[in-house]
Write an enzyme that holds these catalytic residues in place. Sequence first.
Site, PDB file in Angstrom:
ATOM      1  N   SER A  91      65.635  41.016  23.404  1.00 35.96           N
ATOM      2  CA  SER A  91      66.264  40.447  22.211  1.00 35.96           C
ATOM      3  C   SER A  91      66.674  41.511  21.189  1.00 35.96           C
ATOM      4  O   SER A  91      67.573  41.280  20.381  1.00 35.96           O
ATOM      5  CB  SER A  91      65.340  39.426  21.555  1.00 35.96           C
ATOM      6  OG  SER A  91      64.097  40.030  21.234  1.00 35.96           O
TER       7      SER A  91
ATOM      8  N   HIS B 261      62.608  41.843  14.835  1.00 44.23           N
ATOM      9  CA  HIS B 261      64.075  41.884  14.926  1.00 44.23           C
ATOM     10  C   HIS B 261      64.664  42.447  13.623  1.00 44.23           C
ATOM     11  O   HIS B 261      63.919  42.751  12.698  1.00 44.23           O
ATOM     12  CB  HIS B 261      64.591  40.469  15.231  1.00 44.23           C
ATOM     13  CG  HIS B 261      64.032  39.925  16.510  1.00 44.23           C
ATOM     14  ND1 HIS B 261      62.964  39.050  16.548  1.00 44.23           N
ATOM     15  CD2 HIS B 261      64.357  40.161  17.787  1.00 44.23           C
ATOM     16  CE1 HIS B 261      62.663  38.773  17.807  1.00 44.23           C
ATOM     17  NE2 HIS B 261      63.491  39.439  18.585  1.00 44.23           N
TER      18      HIS B 261
ATOM     19  N   ASP C 114      59.011  37.522  10.671  1.00 45.55           N
ATOM     20  CA  ASP C 114      59.504  38.254  11.833  1.00 45.55           C
ATOM     21  C   ASP C 114      59.735  39.711  11.407  1.00 45.55           C
ATOM     22  O   ASP C 114      60.701  40.009  10.693  1.00 45.55           O
ATOM     23  CB  ASP C 114      60.811  37.615  12.322  1.00 45.55           C
ATOM     24  CG  ASP C 114      61.481  38.388  13.460  1.00 45.55           C
ATOM     25  OD1 ASP C 114      61.007  39.497  13.797  1.00 45.55           O
ATOM     26  OD2 ASP C 114      62.481  37.892  14.006  1.00 45.55           O
TER      27      ASP C 114
END
Length: 447
Positions: free
Chosen positions: A185, A429, A426
């Site tokens: 990702s 990312h 998060d």
Amino acid sequence: MQSWKWNRKKPPVFPLLVLILLFFIAFSTLHSEHIIQRIHENPDHVHNHQEVSSATFVKPNLSGHLKQAAEVLDRFSRCNSTVEYNGRKVAWLGDSQHSGHWSARPESCDVFSGKWVFDNVSHPLYNESDCPYMSDQLACHKHGRSDLGYQYWRWQPHNCNLKRWNVKEMWEKLRGKRLMFVGDSLNRGQWISMVCLLQSVIPADKRSMSPNAHLTIFRAEEYNATVEFLWAPLLVESNSDDPVNHRLDERIIRPDTVLRHASLWENADILVFNTYLWWRQGPVKLLWTAEENGACEELDGHGAMELAMGAWADWVSSKVDPLMKRVFFVTMSPTHLWSREWKPGSKGNCYGEKDPIDLEGYWGSGSDLPTMSTVEKILRHLNSKVSVINITQLSEYRKDGHPSIFRKFWEPLRPEQLSNPPSYSDCIHWCLPGVPDVWNELLFHFL
Ligand SMILES: *[C@@H]1O[C@H](CO)[C@@H](O)[C@H](O)[C@H]1NC(C)=O
Ligand SMILES: *[C@@H]1O[C@H](CO)[C@@H](O)[C@H](O)[C@H]1NC(C)=O
Ligand SMILES: *[C@@H]1O[C@H](CO)[C@@H](O)[C@H](O)[C@H]1NC(C)=O
Ligand SMILES: *[C@@H]1O[C@H](CO)[C@@H](O)[C@H](O)[C@H]1NC(C)=O
Ligand SMILES: *[C@@H]1O[C@H](CO)[C@@H](O)[C@H](O)[C@H]1NC(C)=O
Ligand SMILES: *[C@@H]1O[C@H](CO)[C@@H](O)[C@H](O)[C@H]1NC(C)=O
């Protein structure tokens, strides 16, 4: 934090050699058909690899494509039995040549060594809301982030300048070509960044995006070019190869075959690989191609990553003609899970961070050094075929670049989470526009 058993003990060389010889004899009778045995000539390997049975090498199968659908791993795959890793290694072409040192780059400037400069004139390179392909996981402003400083930083190498991003020039480089990102990702984030960087100059009716699947393709008619993303978080075949339906609890890989993915990536003209975080989640099960009855071995993530990169390296060294194909490897993307690492005494993570770290050479636990040296060792042998985009140090500084709570979360958030934002932040990312745009500026620089 994980500790690596890998390098801990250093047994004396003599008994080790005797053991290697014994295992060599044992395995040469057991796996005579599929396995290439050789004792490694390079004495460095005796020191580096503590597994006594490092004499057994498996050559990845690069001929033809996987045909037997029954053998393909998916989320339903199970191991029938699991034993401890017995020391088999992946033999790859470049490994035996021991090519030694990096060849000197024509330019002597290390563009990965530098600092972040606040520059709201040149950056961001595009607006979040102007990119129709933006992901809800990365669109931080849309999801409530009001401090936009993270979009305004430019990477300034110490001793030279990065080539200035130029969208038309990039399209000319891509004309008639397939650019493919392959990985997890984080790599998908870089792909979305690239699509956002490129799409603005293509009229809406002259571009298209294929539906989200294993392989997602952005097409620009006028340039007859594609910018693609292939989901292959572990590079080799695994039970996590479906981008949506994968298992997180038990990872099974085929350490000796990249074929399933390679058949999709082999015709791309420019390849950008990454792999890292998926190896940081505990032990991995190995299902060697020679094992027909689902008999697995278990190995720590670092060791399994080394095997997988060996299979990938074998593909690169035997299939890549550097005159026809460009191959890049993007190094590990750091995480910012513990604010105590840059702010001693604090208990948070990246939540609420608004500025980069300005301590030159800062290195947190989100970038694993043993992994880096393993990757470096493998890439050194592929020196003439793979260019390294070394994003780790420059991204280490960017504790402010993660979405934290400002993204779409797939699971509904519970009240106790909502009342404690750091608990669901998060910090892995990266917001877009943001840090991955700079990774792409580096790619542009080297292309
Ligand atoms: C390699 O894979 C192909 C296709 O699955 C198979 O036909 C061939 O026998 C394999 N070769 C070896 C040496 O295992
Ligand atoms: C850029 O930043 C400076 C200093 O913070 C500010 O004065 C200026 O208004 C900003 N310009 C833009 C276009 O945001
Ligand atoms: C982003 O939007 C602002 C305001 O709408 C505009 O001034 C600016 O030029 C845009 N930037 C880019 C890179 O398109
Ligand atoms: C478009 O590019 C592909 C390679 O990606 C090439 O095979 C094909 O001939 C090109 N078509 C045109 C019309 O240039
Ligand atoms: C596990 O063993 C059973 C019975 O021997 C066999 O039918 C099955 O194919 C095996 N599973 C795998 C994944 O090989
Ligand atoms: C990337 O850069 C770091 C220093 O910032 C270095 O330690 C590491 O070896 C480099 N990695 C590779 C694969 O070149």
